[in-house]
Design a protein around this motif. Sequence first.
Motif, PDB file in Angstrom:
ATOM      1  N   ILE A 277      30.020  -0.820  49.285  1.00 38.64           N
ATOM      2  CA  ILE A 277      30.448   0.290  48.314  1.00 38.64           C
ATOM      3  C   ILE A 277      32.114  -0.003  48.501  1.00 38.64           C
ATOM      4  N   PRO A 278      32.883   0.649  47.872  1.00 37.60           N
ATOM      5  CA  PRO A 278      34.382   0.447  47.835  1.00 37.60           C
ATOM      6  C   PRO A 278      34.845   0.458  49.511  1.00 37.60           C
ATOM      7  N   TYR A 279      35.582  -0.274  49.730  1.00 37.84           N
ATOM      8  CA  TYR A 279      36.134  -0.266  51.121  1.00 37.84           C
ATOM      9  C   TYR A 279      37.865  -0.482  51.294  1.00 37.84           C
ATOM     10  N   ILE A 280      38.432   0.302  51.597  1.00 35.26           N
ATOM     11  CA  ILE A 280      39.930  -0.112  51.899  1.00 35.26           C
ATOM     12  C   ILE A 280      40.233   0.095  53.333  1.00 35.26           C
ATOM     13  N   HIS A 281      41.048  -0.819  53.741  1.00 37.94           N
ATOM     14  CA  HIS A 281      41.464  -1.045  55.152  1.00 37.94           C
ATOM     15  C   HIS A 281      43.118  -0.979  55.158  1.00 37.94           C
ATOM     16  N   PHE A 282      43.556  -0.446  55.854  1.00 40.20           N
ATOM     17  CA  PHE A 282      45.089   0.022  56.000  1.00 40.20           C
ATOM     18  C   PHE A 282      45.400  -0.546  57.557  1.00 40.20           C
ATOM     19  N   ALA A 283      46.144  -1.744  57.689  1.00 40.49           N
ATOM     20  CA  ALA A 283      46.555  -2.473  58.585  1.00 40.49           C
ATOM     21  C   ALA A 283      47.774  -2.163  59.205  1.00 40.49           C
ATOM     22  N   GLN A 284      48.000  -2.210  60.561  1.00 41.13           N
ATOM     23  CA  GLN A 284      49.459  -2.114  61.175  1.00 41.13           C
ATOM     24  C   GLN A 284      50.076  -3.310  60.857  1.00 41.13           C
ATOM     25  N   LYS A 285      51.493  -3.120  61.010  1.00 41.94           N
ATOM     26  CA  LYS A 285      52.443  -4.266  60.820  1.00 41.94           C
ATOM     27  C   LYS A 285      51.936  -5.414  61.930  1.00 41.94           C
ATOM     28  N   GLU A 286      52.675  -6.483  61.651  1.00 40.00           N
ATOM     29  CA  GLU A 286      52.400  -7.536  62.496  1.00 40.00           C
ATOM     30  C   GLU A 286      52.946  -7.436  63.999  1.00 40.00           C
ATOM     31  N   LEU A 311      32.273  -9.392  53.923  1.00 46.33           N
ATOM     32  CA  LEU A 311      31.768  -8.883  52.978  1.00 46.33           C
ATOM     33  C   LEU A 311      31.768  -9.420  51.600  1.00 46.33           C
ATOM     34  N   LYS A 312      30.537  -9.273  51.026  1.00 46.87           N
ATOM     35  CA  LYS A 312      30.323  -9.887  49.522  1.00 46.87           C
ATOM     36  C   LYS A 312      30.005  -9.227  48.483  1.00 46.87           C
ATOM     37  N   TYR A 313      29.625  -7.839  48.827  1.00 46.50           N
ATOM     38  CA  TYR A 313      29.057  -7.082  47.741  1.00 46.50           C
ATOM     39  C   TYR A 313      29.964  -5.803  47.413  1.00 46.50           C
ATOM     40  N   SER A 314      30.941  -5.844  48.035  1.00 44.94           N
ATOM     41  CA  SER A 314      31.865  -4.527  47.859  1.00 44.94           C
ATOM     42  C   SER A 314      33.216  -4.770  47.294  1.00 44.94           C
ATOM     43  N   ASN A 315      33.725  -4.117  46.574  1.00 40.25           N
ATOM     44  CA  ASN A 315      35.248  -4.146  46.134  1.00 40.25           C
ATOM     45  C   ASN A 315      36.065  -3.637  47.313  1.00 40.25           C
ATOM     46  N   ILE A 316      37.070  -4.797  47.584  1.00 42.87           N
ATOM     47  CA  ILE A 316      37.848  -4.190  48.780  1.00 42.87           C
ATOM     48  C   ILE A 316      39.195  -4.497  48.699  1.00 42.87           C
ATOM     49  N   TYR A 317      39.701  -3.507  49.607  1.00 40.44           N
ATOM     50  CA  TYR A 317      41.394  -3.451  49.346  1.00 40.44           C
ATOM     51  C   TYR A 317      41.893  -3.369  50.852  1.00 40.44           C
ATOM     52  N   LYS A 398      39.743  -8.206  47.055  1.00 37.00           N
ATOM     53  CA  LYS A 398      38.547  -9.006  46.789  1.00 37.00           C
ATOM     54  C   LYS A 398      37.623  -8.134  45.958  1.00 37.00           C
ATOM     55  N   LYS A 399      37.098  -8.632  44.971  1.00 35.13           N
ATOM     56  CA  LYS A 399      35.968  -8.233  44.108  1.00 35.13           C
ATOM     57  C   LYS A 399      34.723  -8.570  44.683  1.00 35.13           C
ATOM     58  N   ALA A 400      33.937  -7.659  44.308  1.00 39.59           N
ATOM     59  CA  ALA A 400      32.344  -7.557  44.785  1.00 39.59           C
ATOM     60  C   ALA A 400      31.634  -8.855  44.000  1.00 39.59           C
ATOM     61  N   LEU A 401      30.902  -9.844  44.588  1.00 44.18           N
ATOM     62  CA  LEU A 401      30.079 -10.664  43.913  1.00 44.18           C
ATOM     63  C   LEU A 401      29.027  -9.864  43.187  1.00 44.18           C
ATOM     64  N   GLN A 402      28.459 -10.383  42.096  1.00 41.23           N
ATOM     65  CA  GLN A 402      27.203 -10.002  41.407  1.00 41.23           C
ATOM     66  C   GLN A 402      25.958 -10.255  42.187  1.00 41.23           C
ATOM     67  N   ARG A 403      25.542  -9.254  42.765  1.00 38.44           N
ATOM     68  CA  ARG A 403      24.034  -9.538  43.481  1.00 38.44           C
ATOM     69  C   ARG A 403      23.137  -9.878  42.381  1.00 38.44           C
ATOM     70  N   ASP A 404      21.952 -10.297  42.886  1.00 41.08           N
ATOM     71  CA  ASP A 404      20.535 -10.367  41.951  1.00 41.08           C
ATOM     72  C   ASP A 404      20.189  -9.139  41.713  1.00 41.08           C
ATOM     73  N   PHE A 405      20.055  -8.932  40.387  1.00 35.31           N
ATOM     74  CA  PHE A 405      19.726  -7.676  39.843  1.00 35.31           C
ATOM     75  C   PHE A 405      17.897  -7.232  40.091  1.00 35.31           C
ATOM     76  N   THR A 406      17.585  -6.717  40.823  1.00 36.30           N
ATOM     77  CA  THR A 406      16.130  -6.643  40.985  1.00 36.30           C
ATOM     78  C   THR A 406      15.326  -5.524  40.619  1.00 36.30           C
ATOM     79  N   TYR A 407      13.903  -5.381  40.591  1.00 35.31           N
ATOM     80  CA  TYR A 407      13.188  -4.167  39.956  1.00 35.31           C
ATOM     81  C   TYR A 407      13.651  -3.018  40.846  1.00 35.31           C
TER      82      TYR A 407
END
Length: 520
Positions: A277-286, A311-317, A398-407
């Motif tokens: 599922i979509p995931y967003i991570h807000f990180a602190q300064k260096e 993560l492979k199957y999530s749209n990540i920000y 990072k955009k999600a990879l297309q996983r195999d579409f199953t039954y």
Amino acid sequence: MCNLMDTNSKIMRLIVIITGLLLSTITYGQTSLNEIGLEAGKYKVGFKHYTVSDSTRNYRIHNEYNNQLIQRPISISVWYPAKIEDSNSEQLTVLNYVEIFKEEEEWKNLPDYFLMDWFQHLPNTPQNKAHLSEKVHAFSNPTFSGDNFPVVVYAPSYQASSIENFALFEYLASNGFVVISSPSRGTETRWLEGATTKDMETQSRDVEFLLKEINNYKNIDSKKVALMGFSFGGLSNAITVMKNKNISAVVSLDGADRYNYPVLEKSPYFDLDKFEIPYIHFAQKEIPKEVLTTDKIPEELNYNFKLYDSLKYSNIYRYRFHDLTHSYFSSFGVLFANRDKRQDKSDEKIMASYNLLCQHTLQFLNATLKNDEKAIAFIENKPVANGFSETLISKQTKKALQRDFTYKDFNDLAFKQDYQDLIPLYKKTMVNHPNLKLQEGMLNMLGLRLSFNPKKKEQGYNVMLLALHIYPKSANLYDSLAEAYFYNKDYQKAILNYKKSLELNPKNQNAIDRLEQLKE
């Protein structure tokens, strides 16, 4: 707002260090809610706080110093869009929130004049005392606004309060979200054991308890649920997502899913493929070199984002806020935390960046839970396109990879349309997923299962007809469809399909016996 209790855990010490609250380097903040400058949305904000019990877990009140067990108490804070219809709803102050510490820290009868001395995350300074009288946006216990709203379930930082990010919660509620939170507490007592996998699992179960609790509210949309967590809460949310499919998005406020990834991997529920599922991570300064060296912090903390990378199957920000250190990803951190003069920016920059953090959180939730087009564009844009200098905020995606579409995926689509118009759905799906294989046996079993349910028999017939569209020469499928009609006393269609089965397989004894039975 990481609790600074002494612990032998190396991981917990690390979290404590990155907050930068060393006594030799502190200064005191000059902030206010008004100066943070969050512009409220169109809704008034209601707040309620109550405690329920989780009867599935035992718990002991540490401060009572005995062996008596009780059902695990869950303190719950809820912010929501509200109607302020009469004078019975009182506008709250910061003090009203701080008083909740007494219950959550199990000092229910502590006098208010001890608050600033008793709880170490509230340093007793004149600046901090001045915050207590500040008015907040929330009102006590008004009625819900009449609509149904998406829900954000919040997991606090290590041993922190349910209300640690109250300014963000009020901001979200004023913009049409319900926020529900409970404190971060240990498995057997108030105290966690050191940011362990067990601690993470305990907090995850508390989050799951809240996921169940939201069903007690009429004005929520239980199909639009996001998780949000700060620091250790981010770690707990990551494992919760891997256990639950009814979550639509995740917000990590400098979450320990970055700092404590090995703790995440040790969970028996750890499965990256279930995080999609979509995931967003807000990180602190260096962290500056001076702090890294003096505090013996691994330099990799400045660039290691293992969950993001894995993560492979999530749209990540992933955003980095260059004016925020770890402590200031919470309202209480901005208002009450001591400043580390080695690395912290000015109070003005901290408040401005916290404001932007809240704005970005709202936009992400509007995009993922409300499908708001402007919010989607905001999240997809680079910060510069939204009017922010990259010296203030930088971003990677990072955009999600297309996983195999199953039954199973096809069945999810079929379920959403109540198993109607399955043949057109199948044809359309095969255009995009030409390798899709719907097995005859699966369709046969699903069709029979639905057909034997009097409320779902038509849906069952539709599954069987789809199966016959794909496997038109299957004697077994015609026999099963006939059985479905026979069970539901549609004998004319049953006879027709038994005969078709016999045409394809003259030795089908079941069809022979059924036709004889129907003649009688």
